[in-house]
Design an enzyme around this catalytic site. Structure first.
Site, PDB file in Angstrom:
ATOM      1  N   CYS A 119       6.114 -10.000   7.561  1.00 54.88           N
ATOM      2  CA  CYS A 119       4.974  -9.119   7.284  1.00 54.88           C
ATOM      3  C   CYS A 119       3.942  -9.176   8.397  1.00 54.88           C
ATOM      4  O   CYS A 119       3.260  -8.200   8.675  1.00 54.88           O
ATOM      5  CB  CYS A 119       4.284  -9.512   5.985  1.00 54.88           C
ATOM      6  SG  CYS A 119       5.376  -9.614   4.574  1.00 54.88           S
ATOM      7  N   ASP A 160       3.379  -3.877   8.638  1.00 53.91           N
ATOM      8  CA  ASP A 160       3.127  -2.835   7.650  1.00 53.91           C
ATOM      9  C   ASP A 160       2.530  -1.561   8.220  1.00 53.91           C
ATOM     10  O   ASP A 160       2.684  -0.482   7.658  1.00 53.91           O
ATOM     11  CB  ASP A 160       2.208  -3.386   6.553  1.00 53.91           C
ATOM     12  CG  ASP A 160       2.951  -4.396   5.684  1.00 53.91           C
ATOM     13  OD1 ASP A 160       4.196  -4.360   5.695  1.00 53.91           O
ATOM     14  OD2 ASP A 160       2.298  -5.207   5.016  1.00 53.91           O
ATOM     15  N   HIS A 184       7.522  -4.643  -1.229  1.00 50.92           N
ATOM     16  CA  HIS A 184       8.238  -4.330   0.012  1.00 50.92           C
ATOM     17  C   HIS A 184       9.653  -4.906  -0.015  1.00 50.92           C
ATOM     18  O   HIS A 184       9.852  -6.042  -0.457  1.00 50.92           O
ATOM     19  CB  HIS A 184       7.509  -4.930   1.218  1.00 50.92           C
ATOM     20  CG  HIS A 184       6.128  -4.381   1.404  1.00 50.92           C
ATOM     21  ND1 HIS A 184       5.259  -4.852   2.339  1.00 50.92           N
ATOM     22  CD2 HIS A 184       5.478  -3.377   0.769  1.00 50.92           C
ATOM     23  CE1 HIS A 184       4.119  -4.168   2.278  1.00 50.92           C
ATOM     24  NE2 HIS A 184       4.235  -3.270   1.327  1.00 50.92           N
TER      25      HIS A 184
END
Lengths: 669, 669
Positions: free
Chosen positions: B651, B358, B477
């Site tokens: 992630c 991220d 996302h």
């Protein structure tokens, strides 16, 4: 290619589905079939079409079809529903023995929806133009056009209409582009469905959209208060509202929207904006609805366009000052004789600033539905600074400006001109090319036109600018050494250039013919007379003019290259300069190239040249150069009130002209 | 077309003239002829060519030619002079009886000048490429390329090299584009002539130019202080210096210049910049010299390019936290087995922020002469915020970021992905297309990726972005519902989509086969086990997943259209979601689509699904879907330290990959 939408179907409960005519629904049959399903069959009402992929091998369409992992049912509807759920499609799922395991039922409502604009640029909104979602230049191009609503419907307490986010007069609607939402379907949308108009954050900086609440009010100009009138034309989209529900009218409906441009193309804005209309489906209570159909239209904001000397004049503007009676008299005669209107800006408004050319540039904006003049207000801001806003801005007269710090003399619009139409190495410029003056790009210091105005001019695209070198002049304007006049032959015009060499040549020939004692400025009380012999023997003046000639020649070479001109397209005018103020130049005698062009009538600064056989040799030369083109020269005495203050006729006047016949969107870019 | 320059000639004194080879001088003969001139003749030395227009009717070129008002003498020179004034041309003017009235003598010096770049994009600077002044995309295109010098030659006290306006290390030169000034002529320029390099104010915001003072230092990496080293590579052009004289080397000279990009293309910068080199002539002492010849080169700033999952991995990045031992073990095994390098960001640097995906996106910039990775730092800025700058920026590792206020979860780069190369309706995207997630464009409120990052991504142009709908997720996302894996057939990849329908289908089939009592999460202490029967009878969970499926289907339709995909290019993965936090969704069990792709090895969140015959049915389904593509699934336990915190394997990791073989400048735009 038909747009298609994936549709979820449950076999355990009926599904209500809205289908937009022209769009396809795709059902992945395997996905939600009951466990053990091996076959399926489909039945539907008349207004529903379906097909199955991969194509079934079965001969009879009634017998169950084998269900594969990739079986897809394609559904479409060919016309709008009259009632909600007036059509139906059912899918039966069967087990391996063709026993029925489940049944999925779709209740279908068909809608026709199109957001329409004048994408073919004929002034009328057509229906569902296939190219409405994109924009292409040229006579075979497409895409709608929107005007910056920069005029002011109000004449008192006025400001550009872009500065208010409501419509206060019906007349304002004609400055906007009409957009029509056409719908066809049942009296109302199925429960929870909505129509929404939306725009991106970036585009919302450049347009607003209003809509008509009720049937339109017609062409009466109504004077209404904001609160009353705004209600009839509510604001739909703006920077504060990127998405808004719009009414569905039911049955066969047409709703008008009005699109208002807010800003001209600029360095950070290419002029294109898109407006979207979506049909929203309620999927889950409390959650945002899903857009299941989106129609898009694209507009280009019309550029600001300048008008060259070859276009027909409409109005001539000059200032009245305490000392320009003589000049006004000359201008009044010229303009009256030419048949145009003279507009005089009075002293309370000009506050002694006589340079009407420098404070503003007249131009226009044009769309298929409407067109109006727009004044570009210079950041120069001297005595005349309020004139463009206070006197020109008004109904169907737009206003645009750029705010700059650190302005110089080169920001006056005597330094902003435009050529007639030209063709350069096969490339057409049917609206001509803008011409500005700057310092040499190689100069480490020097004056330039401010970047915000240059960026604005370049961003308009349709009159690609040319930068000349004008910083060699004290005042620094291109109109001090060049002009364009109409011509019956060749390219339809001639470029006139000031030429010290031509002046020296003329004066030497006169001297050679025995007129060396003829005097410039003879009889003027405000200037010392000087003989040709004296002028021709002044070696420092000659050196200064050699330099000036080389500066003008530099510009000549640029203009020939950038306008595609031959030497025969250029006429050299006999004009001398002299240095003042740190080696920069001013005209030695009234600068005849700084003229006003009114059709075939030229208003030329009276040069007060040497008299030969009773006639001014400079006037005679000027007349002889112009008369071959069918042009009439009128010499206007601007000596005391303009020339001595470093300007001439052109600097002291401005002409609003008719727009081009050529439509800018027909340019091939 | 040969460029030509108007030359003033006086008949009463000799003129020294510099002529650039390949350019023409034009003398308007009539203009400065002595009064009474009727004929002229021309003589010149061998290296001078001349012609007369209109062409003379005289048979012998020695006899005087009639002088017309429009007689023009065209002069050119075919090779550089060895000495100043080593060539000569003279014009004689005659009266009507062919008596000599005057003579103009030109002493000529010829120069060859060219500013050269790698306009043919082969990594080498060629000589005087005819297309060097413009830029065209495609394999048949042309135009030079410059990199944003966004790496840092220094490893300590580092900052991007763009932030210092001097060259502190020779190694920095390789990040710049070489530009060569080639000159040929006498040992020095005639008195007062100068060479000047110049740039526009707008372009100077985007590049700097340095030059080599002396012969180059070679490839030794020298560690020098600014004051010492800067002297060898003085700054020539920058925002503070738009024009600067550059040395003329004399004889046959070559001087290297180094062009450094300062900013990436963005909303207000199209990426193109021009650099000019002019020869200045002194016309008048004390006045700015006149540019009599200008050569121009054009560069495009290389865009920032993202790398899809189908490119070869180079390094895998993860964070170490106090609680992720289990995850790290799984990742270490996977990465080691795949043969790549695992880089672990330690706690002092990540400050407990485990979401390596991220905080940053790896990309690269590429020019024919050089290429290096560039990290795009997200404005998200949580615990990892210093990592991209402090750990990644370095020699040949660039850094770029965009500063934003009001960031949301959608500004994390798990919400920024890129597809493999695709062809859509005949249009090629050989570098794929960027994919981001936003709110529905129709939503009146909702979260979006910040505009400055979106503007940056769109402005790179070579991987035209697609906006999906990701605001339906709590985290928001795109990597929560989609991924790409390599495939040996079709388009070379498959799009993987999370699919609640596929999960329900799998679970119903299992239930149908008698496994309704099989339990999810069995044996986990941190999650309550739940049977398939319970899941399948939870109508509220079903409703939520129907909604989720419709959201994913909406994205599926967009992806099919924008990537030109068929249903066969898409694989549905059995994944359930559930609502949390105001009706937004999170994964119900570890979200298998949120995987890391390392060549043919997939690192997939271990789903802890129901066991059937001792094997997790979700893992079995996943393996069976992937194995047909030759892909190996490794299931990594991320349950406690990632899944429960609303993220998964993807992630929590990031992969730096090899650049594309395809060169971005070969795109057809």
């Amino acid at each position: 290619m038909m747009h298609s939408r994936t549709l979820r179907v449950d076999y355990d409960k009926p599904t209500q589905v809205v289908c937009v005519v022209g769009y396809e629904l795709k059902v992945k049959l395997h996905r939600s079939a009951p466990p053990g399903s091996k076959f399926f069959s489909v039945k539907c009402t008349a207004n529903v079409q379906y097909s199955i992929s991969p194509p079934s091998q079965e001969t009879s369409h009634l017998s169950p079809i084998p269900l594969n992992g990739n079986s897809v049912l394609h559904i479409s509807m060919s016309r709008a529903s009259q009632y909600e759920n007036d059509n139906k499609l059912s899918i039966r799922y069967y087990g391996k023995n063709k026993d029925v395991l489940g049944r999925a039922v779709l209740h279908l409502t068909a809608l026709e929806i199109s957001l329409d604009v004048d994408a073919d640029r004929d002034g009328f909104v057509e229906k569902n133009n296939p190219n409405k979602g994109s924009w292409k230049w040229g006579p075979n191009g497409h895409g709608a056009i929107v005007l910056v609503n920069c005029d002011s419907e109000r004449s008192y307490g006025k400001k550009p209409d872009t500065e208010q986010d409501y419509i206060s007069r019906v007349s304002d609607l004609k400055d906007m582009s009409v957009m029509v939402l056409r719908t066809r379907g049942p009296a109302k949308l199925p429960e929870g469905y909505k129509l929404t108009m939306h725009i991106s954050q970036g585009d919302a900086e450049s347009v607003r959209v209003f809509r008509a609440r009720s049937s339109e009010v017609g062409n009466n100009v109504l004077y209404m208060l904001h609160n009353q009138f705004g209600k009839d034309y509510p604001l739909v989209l703006s920077s504060d509202s990127l998405s808004q529900e719009v009414p569905y009218l039911g049955g066969v409906g047409e709703m008008n929207f009005y699109v208002e441009g807010l800003r001209f193309p600029d360095k950070d804005f290419d002029g294109l904006i898109s407006i979207n209309l979506s049909l929203l489906e309620p999927i889950f209570t409390g959650l945002p609805e899903t857009p299941i159909f989106t129609d898009k239209v694209m507009f280009r904001v019309a550029p600001w366009i300048m008008t060259p000397n070859t276009l027909k004049p409409l109005e001539v503007f000059v200032c009245r000052t305490s000392d320009n009676h003589q000049f006004l008299k000359g201008m009044r005669n010229l303009v009256a004789r030419s048949g145009y209107q003279l507009k005089i800006c009075r002293e309370y408004m000009n506050r002694g600033d006589r340079w009407m050319q420098d404070e503003l540039e007249f131009g226009y904006i044009d769309a298929p539905h409407h067109r109006f003049p727009v004044v570009l207000d210079s950041p120069r801001d001297r005595g005349l600074k309020d004139f463009p806003y206070k006197e020109l801005l008004g109904p169907d007269f737009g206003y645009v400006t750029r705010v700059a710090k650190d302005v110089s003399g080169l920001d006056s619009f005597g330094n902003l001109e435009v050529s007639p139409p030209v063709t350069v190495n096969g490339k057409n410029y049917p609206l001509g090319r803008i011409i500005i003056g700057v310092a040499f790009p190689t100069a480490t210091k020097g004056r330039n036109m401010t970047k915000v105005v240059q960026d604005f001019l370049w961003a308009q695209k349709v009159q690609e600018p040319i930068a000349l070198f004008s910083d060699w002049l004290v005042v620094g304007h291109v109109d001090e050494f060049m002009s364009f006049v109409p011509a019956p032959d060749r390219k339809g015009f001639r470029l006139l250039l000031a030429s010290p060499d031509a002046a020296y040549k003329l004066f030497r020939d006169l001297q050679n013919d025995g007129h060396g004692q003829a005097k410039m400025f003879e009889g003027r009380r405000d200037e010392e007379p000087v003989t040709l012999d004296e002028i021709l023997s002044d070696r420092s003046l000659q050196a200064e003019n050699n330099y000036v000639q080389s500066c003008i020649d530099w510009n000549r070479d640029v203009l020939k290259r950038e306008l595609g001109l031959d030497d025969e397209d250029i006429i050299d005018l006999p004009i001398l300069f002299k240095f003042e103020d740190e080696y920069r130049a001013v005209a030695y005698y009234p600068d005849m190239v700084n003229m006003i062009v009114l059709g075939k009538n030229l208003g030329i600064p009276k040069p007060f040249g040497p008299k030969v056989n009773g006639r001014c040799a400079l006037e005679a030369e000027m007349c002889s150069l112009m008369e071959g083109l069918g042009l009439t020269c009128t010499f206007i005495d601007d000596f005391a009130s303009y020339h001595k203050l470093l300007g001439e006729v052109h600097c002291g006047s401005n002409v609003r002209r008719e727009p081009f016949d050529f439509k800018w969107w027909n340019l091939e870019m």
